[in-house]
Motif scaffolding. Structure first.
Motif, PDB file in Angstrom:
ATOM      1  N   SER A   2       0.831  -1.195   0.000  1.00 45.81           N
ATOM      2  CA  SER A   2       0.000   0.000   0.000  1.00 45.81           C
ATOM      3  C   SER A   2       0.872   1.254   0.000  1.00 45.81           C
ATOM      4  CB  SER A   2      -0.886  -0.001   1.233  1.00 45.81           C
ATOM      5  OG  SER A   2      -1.636   1.164   1.289  1.00 45.81           O
ATOM      6  N   ARG A   4      -0.235   4.093   1.154  1.00 51.52           N
ATOM      7  CA  ARG A   4      -0.787   4.987   2.174  1.00 51.52           C
ATOM      8  C   ARG A   4       0.235   5.273   3.257  1.00 51.52           C
ATOM      9  NH1 ARG A   4      -6.819   2.574   3.221  1.00 51.52           N
ATOM     10  NH2 ARG A   4      -7.640   3.076   1.178  1.00 51.52           N
ATOM     11  N   ASP A   5       0.191   6.499   3.713  1.00 48.53           N
ATOM     12  CA  ASP A   5       1.079   6.916   4.786  1.00 48.53           C
ATOM     13  C   ASP A   5       0.527   6.383   6.115  1.00 48.53           C
ATOM     14  OD1 ASP A   5       2.894   8.257   6.408  1.00 48.53           O
ATOM     15  OD2 ASP A   5       1.754  10.139   6.346  1.00 48.53           O
ATOM     16  N   PRO A   6       1.263   5.477   6.789  1.00 47.85           N
ATOM     17  CA  PRO A   6       0.738   4.877   8.019  1.00 47.85           C
ATOM     18  C   PRO A   6       0.513   5.892   9.137  1.00 47.85           C
ATOM     19  CG  PRO A   6       2.939   4.014   7.512  1.00 47.85           C
ATOM     20  CD  PRO A   6       2.545   4.937   6.404  1.00 47.85           C
ATOM     21  N   THR A   8      -0.519   9.086   8.839  1.00 50.29           N
ATOM     22  CA  THR A   8      -1.770   9.800   8.577  1.00 50.29           C
ATOM     23  C   THR A   8      -2.969   8.880   8.748  1.00 50.29           C
ATOM     24  OG1 THR A   8      -0.664  11.258   7.022  1.00 50.29           O
ATOM     25  CG2 THR A   8      -3.060  11.110   6.853  1.00 50.29           C
ATOM     26  N   TYR A   9      -2.943   7.755   8.067  1.00 48.54           N
ATOM     27  CA  TYR A   9      -4.091   6.858   8.111  1.00 48.54           C
ATOM     28  C   TYR A   9      -4.239   6.196   9.471  1.00 48.54           C
ATOM     29  CZ  TYR A   9      -4.963   7.663   3.244  1.00 48.54           C
ATOM     30  OH  TYR A   9      -5.270   8.262   2.054  1.00 48.54           O
ATOM     31  N   SER A  11      -3.614   7.721  12.294  1.00 40.47           N
ATOM     32  CA  SER A  11      -4.245   8.764  13.100  1.00 40.47           C
ATOM     33  C   SER A  11      -5.750   8.811  12.827  1.00 40.47           C
ATOM     34  CB  SER A  11      -3.612  10.117  12.779  1.00 40.47           C
ATOM     35  OG  SER A  11      -4.365  11.162  13.334  1.00 40.47           O
ATOM     36  N   ILE A  12      -6.115   8.726  11.585  1.00 44.52           N
ATOM     37  CA  ILE A  12      -7.536   8.743  11.222  1.00 44.52           C
ATOM     38  C   ILE A  12      -8.230   7.517  11.795  1.00 44.52           C
ATOM     39  CG2 ILE A  12      -9.146   8.577   9.278  1.00 44.52           C
ATOM     40  CD1 ILE A  12      -7.096  10.274   7.692  1.00 44.52           C
ATOM     41  N   HIS A  13      -7.573   6.380  11.706  1.00 40.36           N
ATOM     42  CA  HIS A  13      -8.143   5.142  12.229  1.00 40.36           C
ATOM     43  C   HIS A  13      -8.360   5.238  13.745  1.00 40.36           C
ATOM     44  CE1 HIS A  13      -9.153   0.931  12.209  1.00 40.36           C
ATOM     45  NE2 HIS A  13      -8.243   0.685  13.139  1.00 40.36           N
ATOM     46  N   TYR A  16     -11.325   7.522  14.447  1.00 42.67           N
ATOM     47  CA  TYR A  16     -12.576   6.848  14.113  1.00 42.67           C
ATOM     48  C   TYR A  16     -12.942   5.842  15.201  1.00 42.67           C
ATOM     49  CZ  TYR A  16     -15.988   3.969  11.698  1.00 42.67           C
ATOM     50  OH  TYR A  16     -17.121   3.280  11.371  1.00 42.67           O
TER      51      TYR A  16
END
Length: 128
Positions: A2, A4-6, A8-9, A11-13, A16
């Motif tokens: 992937s 995706r920047d771990p 950033t994602y 933090s979002i996870h 959530y």
């Protein structure tokens, strides 16, 4: 793999997951909750609508429909002009515009009349 920047994602996870936990616990959010007195289902145009109000609203709607019909007449006039000077593409375009403006104007007038004097007056049709 992937892209995706771990950081950033991740933090979002985490945010959530925290949100889901707070929702599960039932924390009060008064700005998002509807109170019992906030029932806005009754329209000011419901059963208590006076004849004067319906007449004014009908006049506004019918005037808008008449304005659309005036624009349709202008479009047909322009179609005739462009047809005289040999611009058939413009002639077809203005005829199409005139046709759709006519349909919109007549439909608007008929719908306004029906809604204000049949539906709101309770003489037939369905209300909203």
């Amino acid at each position: 793999m992937s892209s995706r920047d771990p950081k950033t994602y991740g933090s979002i996870h985490k945010r959530y997951d925290a949100w889901q936990e707070s929702e599960a616990q039932g924390e009060s959010r008064p700005r998002l909750r509807r109170s019992a007195g906030d029932d806005h289902t009754d329209s000011p145009l419901d059963e208590g609508t006076s004849e004067m109000t319906r007449t004014i609203q009908a006049a506004i709607g019918i005037c808008i429909g008449l304005a659309l019909l005036a624009l349709a007449a202008l479009a047909f006039s322009n179609a005739a002009y462009w047809g005289e000077v040999g611009r058939d593409g413009a002639k077809v375009g203005f005829r199409l515009a005139g046709f759709f403006l006519t349909v919109a104007g007549l439909g608007g007038i008929l719908a306004t009349w029906n809604h204000n004097f049949r539906v709101l007056a309770g003489k037939g049709g369905s209300h909203h």
